[in-house]
Design a protein around this motif. Structure first.
Motif, PDB file in Angstrom:
ATOM      1  N   ALA A 120       0.829  -1.208   0.000  1.00 54.01           N
ATOM      2  CA  ALA A 120       0.000   0.000   0.000  1.00 54.01           C
ATOM      3  C   ALA A 120       0.861   1.255   0.000  1.00 54.01           C
ATOM      4  CB  ALA A 120      -0.927  -0.014   1.216  1.00 54.01           C
ATOM      5  N   ASN A 121       1.952   1.253   0.790  1.00 53.85           N
ATOM      6  CA  ASN A 121       2.849   2.414   0.803  1.00 53.85           C
ATOM      7  C   ASN A 121       3.518   2.617  -0.549  1.00 53.85           C
ATOM      8  OD1 ASN A 121       2.264   2.908   3.491  1.00 53.85           O
ATOM      9  ND2 ASN A 121       3.979   1.708   4.257  1.00 53.85           N
ATOM     10  N   THR A 122       3.917   1.514  -1.171  1.00 52.62           N
ATOM     11  CA  THR A 122       4.546   1.625  -2.491  1.00 52.62           C
ATOM     12  C   THR A 122       3.566   2.194  -3.523  1.00 52.62           C
ATOM     13  OG1 THR A 122       5.937  -0.290  -1.962  1.00 52.62           O
ATOM     14  CG2 THR A 122       5.758   0.349  -4.278  1.00 52.62           C
ATOM     15  N   GLU A 128       1.320   9.266  -5.641  1.00 57.69           N
ATOM     16  CA  GLU A 128       1.687  10.656  -5.355  1.00 57.69           C
ATOM     17  C   GLU A 128       2.686  11.185  -6.372  1.00 57.69           C
ATOM     18  OE1 GLU A 128       1.119  10.481  -0.484  1.00 57.69           O
ATOM     19  OE2 GLU A 128       3.104  10.574  -1.389  1.00 57.69           O
ATOM     20  N   LYS A 129       3.636  10.331  -6.777  1.00 62.86           N
ATOM     21  CA  LYS A 129       4.595  10.767  -7.786  1.00 62.86           C
ATOM     22  C   LYS A 129       3.889  11.064  -9.107  1.00 62.86           C
ATOM     23  CE  LYS A 129       8.785   9.284 -10.180  1.00 62.86           C
ATOM     24  NZ  LYS A 129       9.783   8.193 -10.334  1.00 62.86           N
ATOM     25  N   GLN A 130       2.981  10.194  -9.510  1.00 62.11           N
ATOM     26  CA  GLN A 130       2.225  10.438 -10.744  1.00 62.11           C
ATOM     27  C   GLN A 130       1.378  11.702 -10.637  1.00 62.11           C
ATOM     28  OE1 GLN A 130      -0.024   6.900 -11.503  1.00 62.11           O
ATOM     29  NE2 GLN A 130       1.760   5.664 -12.080  1.00 62.11           N
ATOM     30  N   LEU A 131       0.816  11.923  -9.430  1.00 64.53           N
ATOM     31  CA  LEU A 131       0.015  13.138  -9.244  1.00 64.53           C
ATOM     32  C   LEU A 131       0.872  14.384  -9.378  1.00 64.53           C
ATOM     33  CD1 LEU A 131      -2.668  14.470  -8.474  1.00 64.53           C
ATOM     34  CD2 LEU A 131      -2.052  14.154  -6.070  1.00 64.53           C
ATOM     35  N   ARG A 132       2.078  14.355  -8.768  1.00 67.60           N
ATOM     36  CA  ARG A 132       2.968  15.519  -8.893  1.00 67.60           C
ATOM     37  C   ARG A 132       3.373  15.747 -10.342  1.00 67.60           C
ATOM     38  NH1 ARG A 132       5.243  13.250  -4.142  1.00 67.60           N
ATOM     39  NH2 ARG A 132       6.882  12.257  -5.408  1.00 67.60           N
ATOM     40  N   GLU A 133       3.698  14.654 -11.050  1.00 73.88           N
ATOM     41  CA  GLU A 133       4.073  14.806 -12.454  1.00 73.88           C
ATOM     42  C   GLU A 133       2.908  15.345 -13.282  1.00 73.88           C
ATOM     43  OE1 GLU A 133       7.307  11.108 -12.573  1.00 73.88           O
ATOM     44  OE2 GLU A 133       5.390  10.973 -13.631  1.00 73.88           O
ATOM     45  N   ALA A 134       1.705  14.843 -12.983  1.00 71.60           N
ATOM     46  CA  ALA A 134       0.537  15.327 -13.729  1.00 71.60           C
ATOM     47  C   ALA A 134       0.284  16.802 -13.445  1.00 71.60           C
ATOM     48  CB  ALA A 134      -0.696  14.497 -13.352  1.00 71.60           C
ATOM     49  N   ARG A 135       0.417  17.191 -12.166  1.00 70.63           N
ATOM     50  CA  ARG A 135       0.228  18.618 -11.845  1.00 70.63           C
ATOM     51  C   ARG A 135       1.274  19.477 -12.522  1.00 70.63           C
ATOM     52  NH1 ARG A 135      -1.185  18.380  -5.321  1.00 70.63           N
ATOM     53  NH2 ARG A 135      -3.350  17.646  -5.566  1.00 70.63           N
TER      54      ARG A 135
END
Length: 372
Positions: A120-122, A128-135
């Motif tokens: 779950a943490n992974t 979160e990384k994908q969200l930051r990249e998308a933002r």
């Protein structure tokens, strides 16, 4: 018991005293025959001896039977004890087996729980990384859309804006680019260079050499671009270029202009021929078509500025406009670098920054193109 029998033998018992012992038929006949043979002289003594022998034999018999009974009971108790021991041993083994199975089950459950938590943490970190990249991509696309809107609004095929297309300018005017029109703190020339990846035009017959200190500071800032003045790259430019370039006679208004430039809320527009409302500020404070609000000197003011959405306009001279425009061009370009819109080699970006610094230096010394 023998003592008691001897005491009783001293007192001859009455005839028939031992009848309660229920002697056998042979026993009853023997004393009678004895009495008949002895003529009744030794009858009491022989009876007592007979009774004692009978008591002794009966006590031995009782003792033997009691011992045998106790041995049987002991054997039964030992057998039951062995069965109990076996049962206890079996139950103990069952308990140990259950405890071992419980420990194994608990360990497997904890291991499975830890595995699920790690997965779950992974997944959360990846999301979160994908969200930051998308933002980041969204911000970059929004900035590109804004830049394209600026191009569309300020330039048309029938009436191209020479500030947006440096290739349309004459060679004598290529050294200076106009800054702000009605765009808030935005140099449209930077938009064209950033969106089309066009390198700045090299100056003819000019030698250039990279300063190692300045280039190192720019590289360090490029690794993590920010608008914070605490970094060495921007701190030097603030001290050497931005500060002196925006240092006007009217210190209070100059500070407001600097803040507006940093926050990208400054508007520059040409002065219309008709009279424009002055807003809340008096004409003396805002200057006028014949007086610069920043220098306080009588100058012909072809442009005016507005700080934010206050609605108050300040008339500025061509020299002040050139200084403000040079600073705005610099901030616009480093914002494009921060947003990832400039896709050039680091050295080309460095030389573009140096060119913008040279424009600020010329502007603060009073050099500006005649069309301003």
């Amino acid at each position: 018991s023998q003592v008691s029998f001897e005491e009783e033998s001293q007192n001859p018992p009455a005839v028939g005293h031992w009848n309660s012992l229920m002697p056998s038929k042979g026993d009853r006949e023997e004393p009678e025959s004895g009495c008949q043979d002895a003529g009744g002289v030794h009858e009491p003594q022989s009876t007592e001896q007979l009774n004692v022998s009978r008591l002794r034999s009966s006590s031995v018999e009782i003792r033997e039977k009691g011992s045998e009974f106790l041995r049987d009971e002991l054997h039964k108790a030992q057998k039951e004890l062995k069965l109990k021991d076996k049962e206890c041993e079996r139950l103990s083994k069952v308990r140990e087996q259950l405890e071992q199975e419980l420990e194994e089950l608990t360990a497997s459950l904890f291991e499975e729980a830890h595995k699920m938590v790690r997965e779950a943490n992974t997944k959360q970190a990846a999301a979160e990384k994908q969200l930051r990249e998308a933002r980041g991509k969204i911000d970059m696309l929004q900035a590109e859309v804004t830049a394209l809107k600026t191009l569309v609004i300020t330039s048309t095929p029938s009436s191209p804006n020479r500030e947006l297309h440096p290739q349309l300018q004459s060679p004598s005017k290529a050294g200076f680019r106009k800054g702000h029109g009605r765009n808030k703190s935005t140099s449209s020339a930077m938009v064209s260079a950033a969106s089309q990846n066009v390198a700045p035009e090299p100056v003819s017959r000019e030698c250039k050499e990279v300063d190692s200190t300045l280039f190192a500071e720019f590289q360090a800032w490029k690794e993590s671009p920010t608008l914070d003045k605490s970094c060495s790259f921007l701190d030097r430019i603030y001290r050497e270029d931005v500060g002196p370039c925006l240092d006007f006679t009217k210190q209070e208004l100059a500070e407001l202009v600097r803040v507006a430039v940093e926050q990208n809320t400054l508007t520059i527009e040409p002065v219309a021929s008709q009279t424009v409302p002055m807003g809340k500020v008096a004409a003396e404070e805002c200057g006028g078509p014949k007086k610069c609000a920043l220098s306080g000197l009588p100058r012909t003011c072809k442009h005016r500025i507005m700080l934010g959405d206050s609605g108050n306009y300040y008339y500025i001279s061509p020299s002040c406009r050139a200084r403000i425009t040079a600073v705005c061009n610099f901030f616009t370009y480093i914002r494009y670098i921060q947003q990832g819109l400039v896709r050039q080699d680091v050295e080309l970006m460095y030389w573009e920054v140096m060119r913008l610094r040279r424009e600020m230096s010329l502007a603060k010394l009073g050099f500006y193109p005649s069309e301003m």
